[in-house]
Design an enzyme around this catalytic site. Structure first.
Site, PDB file in Angstrom:
ATOM      1  N   ASN A 151       0.754  -1.244   0.072  1.00 12.33           N
ATOM      2  CA  ASN A 151       0.011   0.101   0.026  1.00 12.33           C
ATOM      3  C   ASN A 151       0.690   1.320  -0.290  1.00 12.33           C
ATOM      4  OD1 ASN A 151       0.267  -1.405   2.605  1.00 12.33           O
ATOM      5  ND2 ASN A 151      -0.192   0.609   3.322  1.00 12.33           N
ATOM      6  N   SER A 199     -11.098  -5.488   0.092  1.00 16.64           N
ATOM      7  CA  SER A 199     -12.100  -4.296   0.829  1.00 16.64           C
ATOM      8  C   SER A 199     -12.758  -3.592  -0.180  1.00 16.64           C
ATOM      9  CB  SER A 199     -10.771  -3.415   1.746  1.00 16.64           C
ATOM     10  OG  SER A 199     -11.683  -2.609   2.053  1.00 16.64           O
ATOM     11  N   HIS A 201     -13.844  -0.344  -0.114  1.00 14.78           N
ATOM     12  CA  HIS A 201     -13.695   1.063  -0.145  1.00 14.78           C
ATOM     13  C   HIS A 201     -12.419   1.524  -0.999  1.00 14.78           C
ATOM     14  CE1 HIS A 201     -10.743   2.180   3.105  1.00 14.78           C
ATOM     15  NE2 HIS A 201     -10.980   1.202   3.442  1.00 14.78           N
ATOM     16  N   THR A 237     -25.828 -10.047  11.343  1.00  7.20           N
ATOM     17  CA  THR A 237     -26.789  -9.667  10.300  1.00  7.20           C
ATOM     18  C   THR A 237     -25.992  -9.003   9.179  1.00  7.20           C
ATOM     19  OG1 THR A 237     -28.602  -9.442  11.737  1.00  7.20           O
ATOM     20  CG2 THR A 237     -28.807  -8.176   9.554  1.00  7.20           C
ATOM     21  N   CYS A 325      -2.698   5.213   7.847  1.00 11.69           N
ATOM     22  CA  CYS A 325      -2.808   4.933   9.195  1.00 11.69           C
ATOM     23  C   CYS A 325      -1.694   5.315  10.202  1.00 11.69           C
ATOM     24  CB  CYS A 325      -2.720   3.288   9.423  1.00 11.69           C
ATOM     25  SG  CYS A 325      -3.684   2.576   8.058  1.00 11.69           S
TER      26      CYS A 325
END
Ligand SMILES: *Cc1c(COP(=O)(O)O)cnc(C)c1O
Length: 389
Positions: A151, A199, A201, A237, A325
């Site tokens: 990344n 992922s 997004h 859920t 991050c």
């Protein structure tokens, strides 16, 4: 002011086609996929369809795709699920020094609980040496986890070769493919992957949605316990709108793959060429050969990347230093450290990542602004040096 977003590896905007697909599932089609009446069945059908869309993007069977809350959960599930399931076989995990923190911090947690972890080095291009992987395997090795695309510096790993080594030694092979998805071709069967994190997004889908590919027959303990959702393997859920959006984003990523890669790489190459030619004392980290099509990671000597980031922000340009991050911390990037970049140069490094909405004008505006920002900062830093600061 112009607005130029160059941080597509941190996150991407939800595409309108994705959003339109999601909207009905917030309100009129709000059913619980576990309910047995029509409204539940309608929701369940949407989840099934999304599972097919994601499976198709990676060459998997739909039943091998398990929806999660994103890349972080998928990585955690693999580490803790395999460690628990195979604890009688061994307590050794092999990963790399350049993984995302979702992987590194999960492994560090296990180290506090009696597991041994080997963190492989990278070569000067940012790649894992297959012979080093093979040499690190012991009888106690239960998991090998190597990210497909980094990344920070965008390096693409030789996954097929690495997975073949794992298979030869009977060890499970996981890859964090969050940055790879939609950016490099992925066929899990051809690559020989057992487990793969994804992922939504990062591919123009909504946040808080992702998946874990679990090859049929691979056993790992459950991570979230509760109801029988996701074939009893991931309780809770379903994030219905998130799953529907991820499915649509996956479909679009598959449909637009060639166009997306060509668009991103031409803009990225233009950025790199202009910066290297027009701004002195700059260099690119990582190889240009095996690289994410939208990633440019550039060191500007003698100045602080944070200062560049803040001044670019004043001109409406969004970039990052290191990984998003860790951008709030002053720790030098673990990836650039592993690459052997000296600490003071790590601090002068900026990551630019382009995407589908980036234009050539955006890139030219960014480079023009960068030239001014960098020379201004270098003036200040040389004044400081003369004063002996
Ligand atoms: C963004 C990212 C993650 C985390 O994914 P989330 O969906 O944000 O939790 C994990 N690994 C890599 C390589 C990433 O780039």
């Amino acid at each position: 002011m112009r607005n130029v977003y160059l941080d597509y590896s941190a996150t991407t905007p939800v595409k309108d086609e994705v959003l339109q697909e999601m909207i009905p599932y917030f309100s009129e089609k709000f059913g619980n996929p576990s309910s047995l009446y029509d409204k539940g069945l309608e929701a369940k059908a949407a989840v099934t369809h999304a599972r097919e869309q994601v499976a198709s993007l990676i060459g998997a069977q739909p039943r091998e795709v398990f929806f999660t809350a994103g890349g972080t959960e998928s990585d955690n599930w693999v580490v803790f699920g395999v460690a628990d399931k195979l604890k009688d076989k061994g307590n050794h995990i092999i990963t790399t020094k350049v993984e995302h923190h979702a992987m590194l911090h999960s492994c560090q947690f296990l180290e506090k609980h009696g597991y041994d972890v080997t963190y492989l080095d990278i070569d000067k291009d940012g790649r894992i040496r297959p012979e080093e992987l093979e040499a690190a395997i012991t009888e106690k090795t239960i998991l090998i986890s190597i990210m497909m695309v980094n990344n920070e510096i965008g390096t693409v790993q030789p996954i097929k070769e690495l997975a073949a080594i794992a298979k030869k030694h009977g060890v499970l092979f996981h890859t964090d493919a969050v940055q790879a998805l939609g950016n490099v071709p992925i066929d899990v069967k051809n690559l020989g992957i057992d487990l793969m994190s994804m992922s939504s997004h990062k591919i123009y889908g909504p946040k808080g949605s992702g998946a874990l590919y679990i090859r049929r027959g691979v056993r790992l303990s459950n991570y979230l316990h509760g109801g029988a959702q996701e074939s009893g393997r991931r309780a809770g859920t379903e994030n219905l709108t998130g799953i529907v959006g991820f499915g649509k984003a996956a479909e679009l990523a598959q449909k637009n793959f060639d166009q997306h890669v060509a668009h991103c790489s031409s803009l990225r190459n233009h950025l790199v060429e202009r910066v290297l030619a027009e701004i002195p004392d700059t260099f690119v980290n990582g190889t240009m050969e095996y690289r994410h099509p939208g990633n440019a990671n550039i060191t500007f000597k003698y100045i602080e990347g944070e200062a560049i980031l803040l001044l670019l922000n004043q001109s409406g340009i969004s970039v990052s230093t290191g990984s998003a991050c860790s951008s709030a911390s002053l720790e030098p990037s673990h990836v650039l450290s592993a690459l052997g970049v000296p600490v003071e140069m790590i601090h002068g490094t900026v990551r630019f990542t382009v995407g589908d909405l980036t234009t050539m004008e955006d890139i030219d505006y960014t480079v023009d602004t960068l030239k001014k920002v960098v020379s201004r900062l270098r003036e200040i830093s040389s004044v400081n040096t003369e004063k002996g600061w």
